[in-house]
Motif scaffolding. Structure first.
Motif, short mmCIF file in Angstrom:
data_model
loop_
_atom_site.label_atom_id
_atom_site.label_comp_id
_atom_site.label_asym_id
_atom_site.label_seq_id
_atom_site.Cartn_x
_atom_site.Cartn_y
_atom_site.Cartn_z
N GLU A 157 0.84 -1.18 0.00
CA GLU A 157 0.00 0.00 0.00
C GLU A 157 0.88 1.24 0.00
O GLU A 157 1.95 1.24 0.61
CB GLU A 157 -0.90 -0.02 1.24
N GLU A 217 -3.67 -13.34 -2.15
CA GLU A 217 -3.34 -11.93 -2.33
C GLU A 217 -3.12 -11.30 -0.96
O GLU A 217 -4.00 -11.37 -0.10
CB GLU A 217 -4.46 -11.20 -3.07
N VAL A 218 -1.95 -10.69 -0.79
CA VAL A 218 -1.61 -10.06 0.48
C VAL A 218 -1.30 -8.59 0.19
O VAL A 218 -0.47 -8.29 -0.65
CB VAL A 218 -0.39 -10.74 1.14
N VAL A 219 -1.98 -7.69 0.90
CA VAL A 219 -1.71 -6.26 0.79
C VAL A 219 -1.08 -5.83 2.11
O VAL A 219 -1.65 -6.02 3.18
CB VAL A 219 -3.00 -5.46 0.51
N LYS A 273 -2.85 -5.45 5.65
CA LYS A 273 -4.11 -4.74 5.44
C LYS A 273 -5.18 -5.68 4.89
O LYS A 273 -6.33 -5.60 5.30
CB LYS A 273 -3.91 -3.57 4.45
N GLN A 274 -4.81 -6.54 3.95
CA GLN A 274 -5.75 -7.51 3.38
C GLN A 274 -5.05 -8.84 3.20
O GLN A 274 -3.86 -8.89 2.85
CB GLN A 274 -6.26 -7.06 2.01
N PHE A 275 -5.79 -9.91 3.43
CA PHE A 275 -5.28 -11.25 3.19
C PHE A 275 -6.41 -12.02 2.53
O PHE A 275 -7.36 -12.45 3.19
CB PHE A 275 -4.86 -11.91 4.51
N ILE A 276 -6.33 -12.16 1.21
CA ILE A 276 -7.38 -12.82 0.45
C ILE A 276 -6.87 -14.21 0.09
O ILE A 276 -5.82 -14.36 -0.53
CB ILE A 276 -7.75 -12.02 -0.81
N ARG A 322 -4.62 -19.24 9.05
CA ARG A 322 -4.55 -17.89 8.48
C ARG A 322 -4.05 -16.86 9.49
O ARG A 322 -3.20 -16.02 9.17
CB ARG A 322 -5.91 -17.48 7.93
#
Length: 168
Positions: free
Chosen positions: A88, A159-161, A150-153, A126
């Motif tokens: 980010e 997908e890791v942000v 921030k995000q863990f899809i 997770r």
């Protein structure tokens, strides 16, 4: 008959002075452009080396896991096939692209064990994966960097942000 001296004529003096100043400025301009071009080439080569090593490790992991599993077992379950790491934007911290690529490579090698694993097993761990990413500090150019997820899809593509933070 005598050849006139060059230093006594003002026109020749101006011409030679302008020529020497022009050569010096031209040479400095050439060095500056060559340095910029060379720096871009170095970053491109390093980015390509990082990408090649990532693809080699991913290929080796996929080949090893393919030998370990039956094709029928793979078809029955959903497996992680790809890992994408993005950062980010952080206005407080200005990083060059090479440092970003090195950080991305380190995070991807950390998450490389997730390739060809069952989504159910990964989803149960997770929180452990997120905590391990947030507790990881990397040192690049004598500067320590930490991460905040921030995000863990989680799907066939993980997908890791992340946001990058300086660690004191």
């Amino acid at each position: 008959m005598r050849v006139p001296q060059i230093y006594s004529r003002k026109g020749w003096q101006r011409f030679l002075a302008g020529l020497s100043v022009g050569v010096i400025f031209g040479w400095l301009f050439f060095l500056m452009l060559f340095g910029i071009m060379y720096e871009k080439q170095i970053t491109t080569i390093k980015e390509q080396k990082i990408e090649i090593s990532d693809l080699k490790t991913q290929n080796q992991t996929l080949l090893d896991d393919q030998e370990n599993y039956n094709n029928k077992e793979i078809e029955k379950t959903l497996l992680v096939k790809k890992i994408e790491v993005t950062f980010e934007k952080n206005n407080d911290l200005s990083l060059n692209s090479l440092t970003r690529h090195e950080l991305k490579k380190e995070i991807q090698t950390e998450l490389n064990d997730l390739l060809n694993k069952d989504l159910g097993a990964i989803s149960r761990t997770r929180s452990f994966i997120i905590q391990s990413l947030e507790n990881k500090t990397l040192m690049i150019d004598n500067i320590k960097y930490g991460f905040k997820v921030k995000q863990f899809i989680l799907w066939t593509t993980v997908e890791v942000v992340l946001t990058i933070e300086l660690v004191q």
